[in-house]
Scaffold this motif. Structure first.
Motif, PDB file in Angstrom:
ATOM      1  N   ALA A  64      47.662  41.859  34.167  1.00  0.00           N
ATOM      2  CA  ALA A  64      47.669  40.261  34.699  1.00  0.00           C
ATOM      3  C   ALA A  64      46.912  39.952  36.053  1.00  0.00           C
ATOM      4  O   ALA A  64      46.253  40.480  36.610  1.00  0.00           O
ATOM      5  CB  ALA A  64      48.982  39.421  35.388  1.00  0.00           C
ATOM      6  N   PRO A  65      45.826  38.422  34.741  1.00  0.00           N
ATOM      7  CA  PRO A  65      44.302  37.862  35.659  1.00  0.00           C
ATOM      8  C   PRO A  65      44.896  37.907  37.131  1.00  0.00           C
ATOM      9  O   PRO A  65      45.956  37.355  38.039  1.00  0.00           O
ATOM     10  CB  PRO A  65      44.619  36.705  34.991  1.00  0.00           C
TER      11      PRO A  65
ATOM     12  N   GLY B 243      63.285  47.397  32.674  1.00  0.00           N
ATOM     13  CA  GLY B 243      62.180  46.251  33.767  1.00  0.00           C
ATOM     14  C   GLY B 243      61.404  45.776  32.866  1.00  0.00           C
ATOM     15  O   GLY B 243      60.708  46.612  31.452  1.00  0.00           O
ATOM     16  N   GLU B 244      60.805  45.220  33.437  1.00  0.00           N
ATOM     17  CA  GLU B 244      59.324  44.717  33.488  1.00  0.00           C
ATOM     18  C   GLU B 244      58.631  44.273  34.001  1.00  0.00           C
ATOM     19  O   GLU B 244      59.312  43.911  35.343  1.00  0.00           O
ATOM     20  CB  GLU B 244      59.457  43.816  31.701  1.00  0.00           C
ATOM     21  N   SER B 245      57.162  43.975  33.362  1.00  0.00           N
ATOM     22  CA  SER B 245      56.275  43.071  34.795  1.00  0.00           C
ATOM     23  C   SER B 245      55.583  42.519  33.570  1.00  0.00           C
ATOM     24  O   SER B 245      55.820  41.897  32.677  1.00  0.00           O
ATOM     25  CB  SER B 245      55.588  43.766  35.117  1.00  0.00           C
ATOM     26  N   SER B 246      54.468  41.698  33.830  1.00  0.00           N
ATOM     27  CA  SER B 246      53.805  40.941  32.654  1.00  0.00           C
ATOM     28  C   SER B 246      51.928  41.541  33.405  1.00  0.00           C
ATOM     29  O   SER B 246      51.772  42.294  33.437  1.00  0.00           O
ATOM     30  CB  SER B 246      53.530  39.508  33.710  1.00  0.00           C
ATOM     31  N   PHE B 247      51.668  41.195  31.793  1.00  0.00           N
ATOM     32  CA  PHE B 247      50.163  41.111  31.352  1.00  0.00           C
ATOM     33  C   PHE B 247      50.085  40.695  30.065  1.00  0.00           C
ATOM     34  O   PHE B 247      50.543  39.233  29.559  1.00  0.00           O
ATOM     35  CB  PHE B 247      49.965  43.288  30.795  1.00  0.00           C
ATOM     36  N   LEU B 248      48.557  40.621  30.254  1.00  0.00           N
ATOM     37  CA  LEU B 248      47.274  39.723  29.195  1.00  0.00           C
ATOM     38  C   LEU B 248      47.551  40.418  27.749  1.00  0.00           C
ATOM     39  O   LEU B 248      47.326  41.969  27.850  1.00  0.00           O
ATOM     40  CB  LEU B 248      46.512  39.360  29.573  1.00  0.00           C
TER      41      LEU B 248
ATOM     42  N   THR C 235      44.247  38.191  44.676  1.00  0.00           N
ATOM     43  CA  THR C 235      44.729  39.439  44.911  1.00  0.00           C
ATOM     44  C   THR C 235      44.839  40.424  44.161  1.00  0.00           C
ATOM     45  O   THR C 235      43.884  40.162  43.175  1.00  0.00           O
ATOM     46  CB  THR C 235      46.235  39.436  44.873  1.00  0.00           C
ATOM     47  N   LYS C 236      45.265  41.543  44.198  1.00  0.00           N
ATOM     48  CA  LYS C 236      44.802  42.886  44.017  1.00  0.00           C
ATOM     49  C   LYS C 236      45.478  43.214  42.610  1.00  0.00           C
ATOM     50  O   LYS C 236      45.202  43.349  41.382  1.00  0.00           O
ATOM     51  CB  LYS C 236      44.808  44.089  44.298  1.00  0.00           C
ATOM     52  N   SER C 237      46.387  42.232  42.548  1.00  0.00           N
ATOM     53  CA  SER C 237      47.549  42.066  40.946  1.00  0.00           C
ATOM     54  C   SER C 237      48.312  41.383  41.007  1.00  0.00           C
ATOM     55  O   SER C 237      48.190  40.154  42.548  1.00  0.00           O
ATOM     56  CB  SER C 237      48.046  43.276  41.223  1.00  0.00           C
ATOM     57  N   SER C 238      49.034  40.807  39.777  1.00  0.00           N
ATOM     58  CA  SER C 238      49.356  39.563  39.972  1.00  0.00           C
ATOM     59  C   SER C 238      51.020  39.392  39.255  1.00  0.00           C
ATOM     60  O   SER C 238      52.093  38.912  38.550  1.00  0.00           O
ATOM     61  CB  SER C 238      48.961  38.388  39.897  1.00  0.00           C
ATOM     62  N   GLY C 239      51.262  40.598  38.421  1.00  0.00           N
ATOM     63  CA  GLY C 239      52.186  40.489  37.355  1.00  0.00           C
ATOM     64  C   GLY C 239      53.401  40.747  38.232  1.00  0.00           C
ATOM     65  O   GLY C 239      54.165  41.440  39.464  1.00  0.00           O
ATOM     66  N   TRP C 240      55.176  39.967  37.545  1.00  0.00           N
ATOM     67  CA  TRP C 240      55.934  39.466  38.223  1.00  0.00           C
ATOM     68  C   TRP C 240      56.688  41.489  37.690  1.00  0.00           C
ATOM     69  O   TRP C 240      56.291  42.317  37.080  1.00  0.00           O
ATOM     70  CB  TRP C 240      56.512  38.744  37.821  1.00  0.00           C
TER      71      TRP C 240
ATOM     72  N   HIS D 171      40.101  44.473  33.867  1.00  0.00           N
ATOM     73  CA  HIS D 171      40.557  43.307  35.368  1.00  0.00           C
ATOM     74  C   HIS D 171      40.351  42.178  35.236  1.00  0.00           C
ATOM     75  O   HIS D 171      39.768  42.318  36.349  1.00  0.00           O
ATOM     76  CB  HIS D 171      40.628  43.876  36.115  1.00  0.00           C
ATOM     77  N   PRO D 172      40.906  41.384  34.359  1.00  0.00           N
ATOM     78  CA  PRO D 172      40.723  39.907  34.339  1.00  0.00           C
ATOM     79  C   PRO D 172      40.116  38.942  35.579  1.00  0.00           C
ATOM     80  O   PRO D 172      41.935  38.983  36.004  1.00  0.00           O
ATOM     81  CB  PRO D 172      41.170  39.545  32.359  1.00  0.00           C
ATOM     82  N   THR D 173      40.106  37.897  36.113  1.00  0.00           N
ATOM     83  CA  THR D 173      40.357  36.788  36.599  1.00  0.00           C
ATOM     84  C   THR D 173      40.939  35.826  35.988  1.00  0.00           C
ATOM     85  O   THR D 173      40.634  35.894  34.824  1.00  0.00           O
ATOM     86  CB  THR D 173      38.927  36.953  37.516  1.00  0.00           C
ATOM     87  N   TRP D 174      41.371  34.841  36.279  1.00  0.00           N
ATOM     88  CA  TRP D 174      42.016  33.851  35.741  1.00  0.00           C
ATOM     89  C   TRP D 174      40.814  33.125  35.296  1.00  0.00           C
ATOM     90  O   TRP D 174      40.819  32.656  34.071  1.00  0.00           O
ATOM     91  CB  TRP D 174      42.854  33.255  36.627  1.00  0.00           C
TER      92      TRP D 174
END
Length: 459
Positions: A305-306, A155-160, A310-315, A177-180
């Motif tokens: 993920a920036p 499995g995977e998610s996404s991050f910066l 929302t508190k999180s945004s990774g897929w 915990h960066p913002t976009w």
């Protein structure tokens, strides 16, 4: 949860699912090369040709030695394997007992009666330890009826990902915990930090699984959505528009060269060759960037993920195993699935260094125990904890700021999304290339999405 529309009987829905999952549905009973399918002490497995799958093929004789079950593999590129799976499973031809499916396809296939449920097998196989499977993975492979229809291989998610040495040389600090908006500001500051280096790599290559995967996570956290809870298309809504304009503007100003043709592979190459200072993409990329021989090994940092609203945004994504409902050998198929998704298989990969590459190539991202294994933790120290946190914080049923009519973070889990997502990605990639405005791209995209709205409204 959703039920089939009265205007659209079950057989029609099944045809639509097969047709949009990258394959035309052939009439009659389709049988793949090899004739009559599995039987006796053998099973047929159809799977994607990524490196970890081909490693499993090398290790499969161990499974045969333990169980007496022979495994016949058909291994194909992703588009080809999805094509063949959809044809065989939609027709219930039974040529293949097991196939690699993602958390996008499994709920759709289950809804149409193409998959064998796995709860009964899990109940009789306590050694498999279903509770060790990370909760978001368990949930993403469970269908509307509450039953489990898949087991994850990885499995995977996404991050910066970012270059720690480049940031240090510029006196910059990456927020935990960066913002976009913070990412955009940092991209401007590191653009040109080294000769030929751009600030960030973001996918611009058309495709529902290419450009639209990262962009949809940005849409979610900016307050947008593809459809509201009543299936009204929202591609010209304020959240979708703001996110898309932000993404296109960022990649045009500080993104990689050739962005409209850049997908995962191209961004990986750019990061490896020091052509970009940051990259937002799949957590699975970290193992490649930190591999022995990588010129950027040890130079990278990883943060979630920036976000914006929302508190999180990774897929959330997994290649998982599904058992065809028409399989002639479902019990033997489960034994293979149980072996291929087990803790013991991960140990086998880790110990088989000369054959598989060892612990760095363990199919991670699915089990909590992987992240307490000292051998894996040592090898993947740079990114393993961040990967686990990204997967555990993924919310496929609640990825944004408003209720959704269907689950999915980087996709909408309906059969039509493959076609819709691809067409929309073509419009937005054209905006990245400067051939049209974002407003024009979204206006055309809204019209495409409204056709889906008409089909689903009132369900």
């Amino acid at each position: 949860m959703r039920t089939p529309s009265r205007r659209r009987p079950r057989v029609t829905l099944a045809m639509a699912a097969a047709g949009t999952l990258l394959a035309p549905l052939l009439s009659g009973c389709w049988v793949g090369a090899g004739g009559s399918g599995s039987g006796g002490d053998s099973i047929n497995v159809l799977m994607v040709n990524n490196p970890q799958m081909t490693e499993l093929q090398k290790l499969a004789p161990r499974f045969t030695q333990e169980t007496g079950i022979k495994v016949n593999f058909t291994v194909l590129p992703e588009n080809d394997v999805r094509d063949k799976i959809s044809q065989d499973f939609a027709n219930q031809a039974g040529q293949y007992d097991v196939a690699t499916l993602s958390n996008y396809e499994i709920p759709i296939y289950a809804r149409n009666g193409w998959l064998h449920e796995m709860d009964s097998y899990v109940a009789k196989d306590p050694g498999f330890d279903q509770q060790d499977i990370l909760q978001p993975m368990r949930e993403s492979l469970t269908a509307d009826d509450g039953k489990l229809y898949g087991e994850p291989f990885y499995g995977e998610s996404s991050f910066l990902m970012y270059r720690k040495d480049v940031f240090a040389a510029k006196g910059l600090t990456m927020p935990a915990h960066p913002t976009w908006q913070q990412v955009a500001d940092l991209a401007a500051k590191v653009d040109g930090a080294q000769s030929g280096m751009r600030g960030i790599c973001l996918r611009g290559l058309p495709g529902w699984g290419e450009l639209m995967a990262p962009l949809t996570t940005v849409v979610n956290t900016f307050g947008g959505t593809w459809f509201d809870k009543d299936w009204k298309a929202q591609l010209t809504g304020s959240g979708f528009e703001k996110a898309t304009k932000f993404y296109v503007d960022l990649v045009r100003k500080h993104g990689e060269s050739g962005a409209p043709q850049s997908g995962f592979a191209e961004c990986l190459n750019n990061m490896t060759q020091s052509k970009v200072a940051m990259w937002y993409d799949a957590t699975s990329a970290a193992g490649l960037l930190e591999a022995n021989g990588s010129p950027v090994k040890g130079k990278l940092g990883y943060v979630p993920a920036p976000v914006e609203q929302t508190k999180s945004s990774g897929w959330l994504y997994t290649w998982a195993w599904g058992i065809q409902k028409a399989s002639r050998n479902p019990d033997k198929a489960w034994k293979f699935v149980s072996w291929a998704s087990s803790k013991q298989y991960e140990e086998l990969v880790g110990r088989s260094d000369g054959q598989t590459g060892g612990w760095s190539n363990v199919p991670a991202g699915k089990r909590a125990s992987t992240y307490t294994n000292p051998d894996y933790v040592k090898t993947a120290a740079a990114f393993q904890e961040m990967t686990k946190e990204a997967i555990e914080s993924a919310r496929p049923n609640d990825p944004g700021v408003q209720p959704r009519p269907a689950p999915g973070i980087q996709f909408v889990d309906i059969p039509e999304f493959t076609d819709l997502g691809t067409k929309v990605s073509q419009e937005i990639s054209s905006a990245i290339a400067g051939r049209q405005s974002v407003d024009s791209a979204l206006k055309k995209s809204q019209q495409l999405a409204e056709k889906i709205s008409k089909e689903y409204k009132g369900r």
